[in-house]
Structure formats: C-alpha cells, structure tokens
Write a protein that holds these residues in place. Structure first.
Motif, short mmCIF file in Angstrom:
data_model
loop_
_atom_site.label_atom_id
_atom_site.label_comp_id
_atom_site.label_asym_id
_atom_site.label_seq_id
_atom_site.Cartn_x
_atom_site.Cartn_y
_atom_site.Cartn_z
N GLU A 191 0.78 -1.21 0.16
CA GLU A 191 -0.02 0.02 0.06
C GLU A 191 0.88 1.23 -0.15
N ALA A 192 2.16 1.03 0.51
CA ALA A 192 2.88 2.44 0.66
C ALA A 192 3.85 2.43 -0.59
N GLY A 193 3.54 1.53 -1.65
CA GLY A 193 4.22 1.37 -2.74
C GLY A 193 5.68 1.00 -2.80
N VAL A 194 5.96 0.16 -1.67
CA VAL A 194 7.16 -0.50 -1.67
C VAL A 194 6.87 -2.12 -2.02
N ILE A 195 7.87 -2.76 -2.81
CA ILE A 195 7.68 -4.13 -3.20
C ILE A 195 8.01 -4.82 -1.79
N PRO A 196 7.15 -5.61 -1.41
CA PRO A 196 7.46 -6.13 -0.02
C PRO A 196 8.57 -7.33 -0.17
N ILE A 197 8.47 -8.20 -1.09
CA ILE A 197 9.76 -9.26 -0.96
C ILE A 197 10.23 -9.25 -2.61
N GLN A 273 18.42 -1.07 -4.02
CA GLN A 273 18.09 0.35 -4.16
C GLN A 273 17.05 0.78 -3.59
N GLU A 274 16.45 -0.01 -2.44
CA GLU A 274 15.70 0.29 -1.48
C GLU A 274 13.99 0.34 -2.14
N LYS A 275 14.01 -0.29 -3.23
CA LYS A 275 12.56 -0.42 -3.96
C LYS A 275 11.94 -1.36 -3.27
N ALA A 276 12.61 -2.40 -2.61
CA ALA A 276 12.07 -3.72 -2.05
C ALA A 276 12.48 -3.61 -0.40
#
Length: 429
Positions: A191-197, A273-276
């Motif tokens: 929901e926050a736009g971050v890939i969980p895993i 890259q802190e996308k996940a």
C-alpha cells in the motif's frame, strides 16, 4: 677370476642406509591413509602446486591475501585458485575433480552435491586430523558420512530473508510472529508503494525461500528424507500448504512483477536500491548489499507460516562451503596443510570480516555490523536447511520446480503431483 669387492664396515653401513632411503621413497601400497597435516608448520620437501577449486568468486580478493600469507609460511607450496559460477559448480565440479587435475582442495555444498561426490569416491577421509578441533563440532555434521569426516563446513549461513531496518521503522513494522502478521506486513508495504519481497524466481529464490516457508509446516525434520525413501509424498498436506502460501504471496502481489523471470542479481538490485523491503536470500548476501549501498541497515527475519503458538523454529541455518581434499590429489599432505591454515581462528577471522561470511571455526571475533546481525541468530532456534536434507539432485530440482510451477500459474495440487511423479521415478531407479 673377477676381483670381488671388499666392503669396510663404513661402506657396508652406507650401502644399507642407501637401500633404506630408496625403499622409503617408494609410492606406498594402495589403500594407505594420506599423510596427516600435522601442525601445519613444516614446509613441503619439494615444490608443490595445489589447485583450490570453489564457487565463491566474491571471496577471491580476501582469499588471495590469505594464500599469499600461506605461501610465505610454506615457501615450497604454491596455491592456484579457480572459481566457477555457483550454478555451473553444482553441475560441473565433479567432472573437474575426477581426473585429479583440478581441486586438490575443493568446496562442496551439503546435501545432493556432497552425496554425489561421496558416491564417486572423491573425498579423502579427514577423520582424526588435528585441525578438526578448530571447528565447532556441532556445525560440521553435514561433512560426515558413515561415521567419517569427509569434509569440513567452513561457512555458517542463516537462510532467512533480509529486511531493510529503516523502511520497517518508517512504516512502523516489526518482524511478525505468525502467518497473518506476515501477510499484514506485506499488505502495508504494498500500500505504501514498496515491493514487499524481492524474489529471484528464475534461479536461487525457490531454493532459498522454501526453507523458511516450509520449516514450520514440516511434519518432522526429516520429512524430505522420507520423501526420498518413499515414506512420505510431496502431495501430502504439508507441502501442498507450502505451495499454497507461495501462491498466496504471488497472487497478492507481494513479490515484484514477473518474479518467475527475475534472476538473483536483479532481485538483489531491487533491495539494494531500497525499492523492496525484504530480499528472499540469506545472511551470505548482507556484506555485498552493504558494499553496494553503504546506507543500508539490514537484519534478518523469517516468515512464520503457522500460528505463533505452533511455531517450532524461528529460522534456518546451514553449515556450507565444505572444504575437502580430493582423493585423486597427488599432494594430500600439502592440501591438508592448506585446510589447517584456513581453520586457524586468526585466518578464519580475517576471511569472515573481509567477506562478510560467518564461519564454523571456534573463537572467531566478528567486527562488522552485518556479521554481528547474523550472529544474533546463534541463540535462536533454527533448523538445518531443509532443502539440503534432499540428497537426490533430481528430487531437489522437482521440489524447487514445483514452486516455480505455482508461480507460473499451476495449482498447488497439480504442481505437487507433477513433482511427486519425478520422485516416484527416482525411487524406482
């Protein structure tokens, strides 16, 4: 009449000594135990070149420094190192070892590769070697077979997913203690736009993530052993449940898009890259992540796939990178001397802190945050990596392949049936 030579007592003694020395230089009889490494401080009697074969290319810089130190200590022994990509090593190492031209000292994975190499007779028995006392005895069991120590695991890995501490703090998240909590955590991240895993479904992901996903679903710690013996099946409830939970994570979008087509490096990049927020790998990746993003703060967590009060284990550990002496080696004593050198706590400590790998050697002092973070898990209740209890390579592929089949759209039941069909074929052989 020919003149008979006359021997003085001195000449006679010299002749006897000469014969004795010549007899001592013989090759020995078949079946003799290879010479012991001793205390590792005696130099080789003649120049020798050892081949050191393994798959960890990322450790070459550190190992080169240690090899240089070993060669200074043993000027008549030269060590040439050769590495192969890990996937190629699993399939191609045995061929290189068989003719004795490569891998006087070599590394093996536990489980299927260890069993295959043992069956091929490629390990020299290390039982009784003095350097074994340098290791934590409880961690070197994966190198034993039929009561013999055929290899010594050098690395201690925790096969638990890595998480981004700062991202968890930003969204008020903590490692969950049950399956519902893990799903809720993933939902909040999405929901926050971050890939969980970040999940490397194309190569290492299934084989790594399956361990924590199945650890609390197993009816017994030896369930996969029983599968290989025909006493249990992959169509049993515990494996179908595990596949169903993989499917749930995938269907809810908690992996990145096209997880099945994502390779290890690409999955790692998403995390770096802190996308996940999580990376489905293990402690072995902590140092590389930090090297590429010095601002990362990382710890380990394991998904608990059952209710909190039903959980038997908190995570997974593996004693891996098994160091061994090739039974085809022409220089077994020198090869053992090199393993003895690596097993010293000072040497192992240098290796650990330079490579970011925890080790099985006793009394090693860790200095990096990543190693200390992994070291926290030494006091937790962890199970030895379930995947490595599968000693048949084809069955291991069938198990991880069933995870990929589910990600590709098959139902857990159908994927389990297809995998079990392969198991049945292997049992009949």
């Amino acid at each position: 009449m020919p003149i008979q030579p006359k021997f003085t007592p001195v000449l006679l003694a010299a002749a006897v000594l000469s014969v004795s020395l010549l007899a001592g230089c013989g090759g020995g009889t078949a079946g003799q135990t290879a010479p012991s490494a001793g205390d590792g401080k005696q130099a080789a009697s003649a120049p020798v070149t050892l081949s050191f074969l393994h798959w960890r290319g990322e450790d070459v810089k550190s190992l080169n420094g240690l090899i240089e130190k070993f060669q200074q200590e043993n000027p008549n022994i030269r060590v040439e190192m050769q590495t192969m990509p890990s996937d190629q090593y699993q399939s191609g190492a045995q061929a290189k070892l068989t003719d004795g031209s490569s891998g006087d000292v070599f590394a093996s994975s536990p489980g299927a590769q260890f069993e295959a190499l043992a069956k091929a007779g490629l390990f020299t028995d290390l039982t009784g070697e003095s350097f074994l006392s340098n290791f934590n005895e409880s961690l070197i069991g994966p190198g034993k077979k039929d009561g013999k120590q055929l290899a010594v695991p050098f690395q201690l890995v925790y096969n638990d997913p890595i998480y981004n501490v700062k991202l968890f703090e930003k969204y008020g998240l903590t490692p969950p203690k049950d399956w519902e909590g893990f799903l809720a955590l993933c939902a909040k991240l999405k929901e926050a736009g971050v890939i969980p895993i970040a999940f490397a479904g194309a190569d290492i992901g299934p084989g790594q993530f399956m361990n924590t996903m199945v650890m609390n679903n197993l009816p017994s710690d030896d369930a996969f052993v029983q599968v290989g013996e025909g006493k249990a099946k992959l169509t049993d409830e515990w494996w179908v449940k595990t596949l169903s939970q993989f499917k749930e994570l995938n269907d809810k979008g908690y992996f990145q898009p096209n997880a099945l087509g994502t390779k290890d490096a690409a999955a790692g990049a998403l995390f770096i890259q802190e996308k996940a927020a999580m990376l489905a790998s293990g402690s072995y990746q902590l140092a590389q992540n930090k090297k590429q993003n010095p601002n990362l703060e990382q710890k380990l967590l394991a998904p608990i796939t059952v209710a909190a009060d039903k959980a038997k284990y908190e995570g997974v550990h593996t004693s891996t990178f098994l160091l061994a002496v090739n039974s085809k080696s022409k220089h077994p004593a020198e090869a053992k001397k090199f393993i003895e050198f690596l097993s010293r706590k000072e040497t192992a400590g240098t290796y650990a802190n330079e490579t970011g790998q925890n080790v099985t050697v006793k009394e090693v002092q860790y200095t990096s945050k990543e190693l200390l973070a992994a070291g926290e898990w030494s006091s937790k209740k962890t199970i030895f990596q379930p995947r490595f209890t599968i000693t048949n390579g084809e069955i291991q592929k069938a198990v991880t392949g069933s995870i990929q089949a589910v990600l590709g759209g098959k139902s857990p039941e159908d994927a389990a049936k297809e995998a079990q069909a392969i198991v049945d074929q292997q049992i009949k052989k």
